[in-house]
Design a protein around this motif. Structure first.
Motif, PDB file in Angstrom:
ATOM      1  N   GLY A   1       1.239  -1.274  -0.522  1.00 61.66           N
ATOM      2  CA  GLY A   1      -0.155  -0.044   0.278  1.00 61.66           C
ATOM      3  C   GLY A   1       0.722   0.727  -0.178  1.00 61.66           C
ATOM      4  N   VAL A   2       0.076   2.157  -0.623  1.00 59.95           N
ATOM      5  CA  VAL A   2       0.243   4.359   0.078  1.00 59.95           C
ATOM      6  C   VAL A   2      -0.353   4.465   0.352  1.00 59.95           C
ATOM      7  CG1 VAL A   2       1.426   5.975  -1.597  1.00 59.95           C
ATOM      8  CG2 VAL A   2       1.795   3.429  -2.276  1.00 59.95           C
ATOM      9  N   ASP A   3       0.431   5.207   1.431  1.00 68.48           N
ATOM     10  CA  ASP A   3      -0.280   5.647   2.581  1.00 68.48           C
ATOM     11  C   ASP A   3       0.316   7.878   2.456  1.00 68.48           C
ATOM     12  OD1 ASP A   3      -0.824   7.413   4.869  1.00 68.48           O
ATOM     13  OD2 ASP A   3      -0.909   5.994   5.991  1.00 68.48           O
ATOM     14  N   PHE A   4      -0.831   7.931   1.433  1.00 66.60           N
ATOM     15  CA  PHE A   4      -0.226  10.076   1.675  1.00 66.60           C
ATOM     16  C   PHE A   4      -0.606  10.099   2.673  1.00 66.60           C
ATOM     17  CE2 PHE A   4      -1.615   7.546  -2.919  1.00 66.60           C
ATOM     18  CZ  PHE A   4      -0.611   8.380  -3.196  1.00 66.60           C
ATOM     19  N   LYS A   5      -1.194  10.022   3.674  1.00 63.94           N
ATOM     20  CA  LYS A   5      -1.489  11.123   4.678  1.00 63.94           C
ATOM     21  C   LYS A   5      -0.251  10.858   5.599  1.00 63.94           C
ATOM     22  CE  LYS A   5      -4.827  11.833   8.517  1.00 63.94           C
ATOM     23  NZ  LYS A   5      -6.250  11.588   9.263  1.00 63.94           N
ATOM     24  N   LYS A   6       0.010   9.606   5.858  1.00 67.63           N
ATOM     25  CA  LYS A   6       1.276   9.394   6.742  1.00 67.63           C
ATOM     26  C   LYS A   6       2.916   9.233   5.829  1.00 67.63           C
ATOM     27  CE  LYS A   6      -0.800   6.601  10.189  1.00 67.63           C
ATOM     28  NZ  LYS A   6      -0.487   5.400  11.046  1.00 67.63           N
ATOM     29  N   ASN A   7       2.500   9.584   4.478  1.00 65.60           N
ATOM     30  CA  ASN A   7       3.610   9.509   3.250  1.00 65.60           C
ATOM     31  C   ASN A   7       5.137   8.709   3.829  1.00 65.60           C
ATOM     32  OD1 ASN A   7       4.749  11.445   1.688  1.00 65.60           O
ATOM     33  ND2 ASN A   7       6.334  11.410   3.086  1.00 65.60           N
ATOM     34  N   GLU A   8       3.775   7.077   3.906  1.00 71.14           N
ATOM     35  CA  GLU A   8       4.558   5.955   3.570  1.00 71.14           C
ATOM     36  C   GLU A   8       4.297   5.089   2.465  1.00 71.14           C
ATOM     37  OE1 GLU A   8       4.394   5.860   8.294  1.00 71.14           O
ATOM     38  OE2 GLU A   8       2.833   4.248   7.142  1.00 71.14           O
ATOM     39  N   VAL A   9       5.341   3.863   1.895  1.00 68.84           N
ATOM     40  CA  VAL A   9       5.120   3.024   1.279  1.00 68.84           C
ATOM     41  C   VAL A   9       5.361   1.967   2.187  1.00 68.84           C
ATOM     42  CG1 VAL A   9       6.097   1.718  -0.582  1.00 68.84           C
ATOM     43  CG2 VAL A   9       5.889   4.484  -0.910  1.00 68.84           C
ATOM     44  N   PHE A  10       4.107   0.702   2.667  1.00 68.39           N
ATOM     45  CA  PHE A  10       4.368  -0.018   2.796  1.00 68.39           C
ATOM     46  C   PHE A  10       3.913  -1.917   2.344  1.00 68.39           C
ATOM     47  CE2 PHE A  10      -0.354   1.383   3.737  1.00 68.39           C
ATOM     48  CZ  PHE A  10      -0.469   0.201   3.909  1.00 68.39           C
ATOM     49  N   LYS A  11       4.249  -2.336   3.191  1.00 62.73           N
ATOM     50  CA  LYS A  11       3.670  -3.674   3.292  1.00 62.73           C
ATOM     51  C   LYS A  11       3.133  -4.328   4.659  1.00 62.73           C
ATOM     52  CE  LYS A  11       5.184  -8.642   2.452  1.00 62.73           C
ATOM     53  NZ  LYS A  11       6.318  -9.738   2.522  1.00 62.73           N
ATOM     54  N   TRP A  12       1.880  -4.823   3.758  1.00 65.18           N
ATOM     55  CA  TRP A  12       1.311  -4.529   5.385  1.00 65.18           C
ATOM     56  C   TRP A  12       0.774  -6.660   5.461  1.00 65.18           C
ATOM     57  CZ3 TRP A  12      -1.758  -2.378   8.602  1.00 65.18           C
ATOM     58  CH2 TRP A  12      -2.482  -3.703  10.564  1.00 65.18           C
ATOM     59  N   VAL A  13       1.990  -7.142   6.769  1.00 61.32           N
ATOM     60  CA  VAL A  13       1.429  -8.736   6.768  1.00 61.32           C
ATOM     61  C   VAL A  13       0.877  -9.088   8.227  1.00 61.32           C
ATOM     62  CG1 VAL A  13       3.158 -10.694   7.432  1.00 61.32           C
ATOM     63  CG2 VAL A  13       4.523  -8.619   6.148  1.00 61.32           C
ATOM     64  N   ARG A  14      -0.411  -9.587   8.525  1.00 58.74           N
ATOM     65  CA  ARG A  14      -1.062 -10.323   9.587  1.00 58.74           C
ATOM     66  C   ARG A  14      -1.770  -9.248   9.690  1.00 58.74           C
ATOM     67  NH1 ARG A  14      -2.261 -14.894   7.573  1.00 58.74           N
ATOM     68  NH2 ARG A  14      -0.870 -16.614   7.104  1.00 58.74           N
ATOM     69  N   ASP A  15      -0.936  -8.383  10.724  1.00 63.45           N
ATOM     70  CA  ASP A  15      -1.221  -7.121  11.347  1.00 63.45           C
ATOM     71  C   ASP A  15      -0.237  -5.962  11.637  1.00 63.45           C
ATOM     72  OD1 ASP A  15       0.653  -8.129  13.742  1.00 63.45           O
ATOM     73  OD2 ASP A  15      -0.608  -8.954  14.845  1.00 63.45           O
ATOM     74  N   HIS A  16       0.590  -5.683  11.086  1.00 62.92           N
ATOM     75  CA  HIS A  16       1.280  -4.770  11.293  1.00 62.92           C
ATOM     76  C   HIS A  16       2.534  -4.503   9.998  1.00 62.92           C
ATOM     77  CE1 HIS A  16       4.405  -7.958  11.322  1.00 62.92           C
ATOM     78  NE2 HIS A  16       4.986  -7.414  10.379  1.00 62.92           N
ATOM     79  N   ARG A  17       2.474  -2.827   9.852  1.00 61.46           N
ATOM     80  CA  ARG A  17       3.182  -2.374   8.805  1.00 61.46           C
ATOM     81  C   ARG A  17       4.923  -2.807   8.284  1.00 61.46           C
ATOM     82  NH1 ARG A  17       0.693   3.398   6.629  1.00 61.46           N
ATOM     83  NH2 ARG A  17      -1.773   2.674   7.027  1.00 61.46           N
TER      84      ARG A  17
END
Length: 327
Positions: free
Chosen positions: A40-56
């Motif tokens: 995912g891309v979170d424009f509000k937090k300015n982050e590019v991330f991968k979500w695994v189970r329950d965390h980024r």
């Protein structure tokens, strides 16, 4: 790195990413629903991330999809031609101060509006004008979640019709739903009749749809059981039709099917056989941690068109202070 939303979103759409509830977050689930992974891309937090189970996770080097996503974001940033954040400040300090104060106020208002409607936006982002089914074991927070949704809808100035079939709500609970059209009946024929003549509101909540049938199921003959399940399917059909005709959203709670005569590895589905296919999304509530002072519950995707199986949708805490849902 500054994520350029206007330029990046069109590219994300072509790559299969979509927004769920919060338009600031764009996601794409793994093709294997058992992975419970999405990027995912979170424009509000300015982050590019991968979500695994329950965390980024943020280590791009460990994942080729995340690496590709980060590289894409960086290349679009380079092409944007936006002024550097290190540019000289304006010499007009008074004007700058006024603008900063006004911008800060607007941001605070926008953030408050988003937080106040977090559940509405979350649900509507997944199902739109359709049916969401939430099921889980007794005591796993289904009614509490439904109440939280109802209160938020009412607070936003919209109308709710709440059909209670279990009498899980206390007088205090009902009083807390001031402004909501509330009705209680445990009789399946009455529920059927009501669902055929629902009022024009913004959100309909049926809590719960399977309980009236499930409680008498063991006493029914084979033919009566079949008739009861057909009626349940018909009720779901009425709810789906209402959502379409009224541009509204329906939230239905339900119980799991019985464990009796099931294989040890059988995954329990919502009660009601084929009726589950009428819901656009099905979420499951599960108790994660229970203490005398609180109960922590996870709401995850059971059958979703947007995210993988068991992907976390939200966390919910029930305590003496009330119900808190974090999306």
């Amino acid at each position: 790195m500054k994520l350029e939303k206007d330029r990046l979103v069109p590219v994300l759409e072509t790559l299969g990413y979509n927004t769920i509830g919060n338009t600031d977050v764009w996601k794409k689930a793994s093709e294997d629903p058992e992975d419970s992974i999405f990027w995912g891309v979170d424009f509000k937090k300015n982050e590019v991330f991968k979500w695994v189970r329950d965390h980024r996770e943020y280590d791009a080097h460990a994942d080729p999809v995340l690496m590709e996503l980060r590289t894409l974001a960086e290349s679009i940033e380079e092409q944007s031609g936006e002024p550097s954040t290190d540019a000289p400040e304006s010499t007009d300090q008074s004007t700058k101060g006024e603008q900063s104060e006004e911008e800060s106020t607007n941001k605070d208002k926008a953030l408050q509006a988003y937080e106040n409607n977090a559940l509405i936006d979350l649900i509507h982002g997944y199902v739109g004008n359709d049916v969401l089914e939430v099921f889980g074991d007794t005591g796993s927070g289904k009614s509490k979640f439904a109440m939280a949704v109802a209160k938020e809808v009412i607070a936003s100035g919209k109308k709710v019709f709440y059909l209670d079939t279990e009498r899980n709500l206390t007088e205090t609970d009902i009083a807390g739903l001031k402004g909501c059209e509330y009705k209680y009946t445990p009789i399946i024929d009455e529920i059927d009749s009501i669902c055929q003549k629902l009022p024009k509101v913004d959100v309909v909540i049926v809590d719960s749809i399977g309980f009236p049938i499930l409680t008498s199921y063991a006493r029914l003959s084979v033919k009566q059981k079949g008739d009861a399940l057909l009626k349940l399917i018909a009720i779901f059909g009425d709810l789906k039709g209402w959502a379409y005709k009224n541009n509204g959203t329906v939230l239905v709670t339900n119980q799991p099917e019985s464990e009796f005569n099931k294989a040890p590895n059988h995954i329990l589905r919502p009660f009601g056989d084929k009726s589950q296919f009428a819901a656009k999304e099905i979420w499951k509530t599960e108790i994660v941690d229970r203490k005398p002072a609180y109960t922590n519950i996870r709401i995850s995707a059971f059958r979703s068109r947007s995210v993988g199986h068991r992907t976390k949708i939200a966390d919910m805490r029930i305590s003496s202070s009330g119900v808190e849902v974090q999306t």
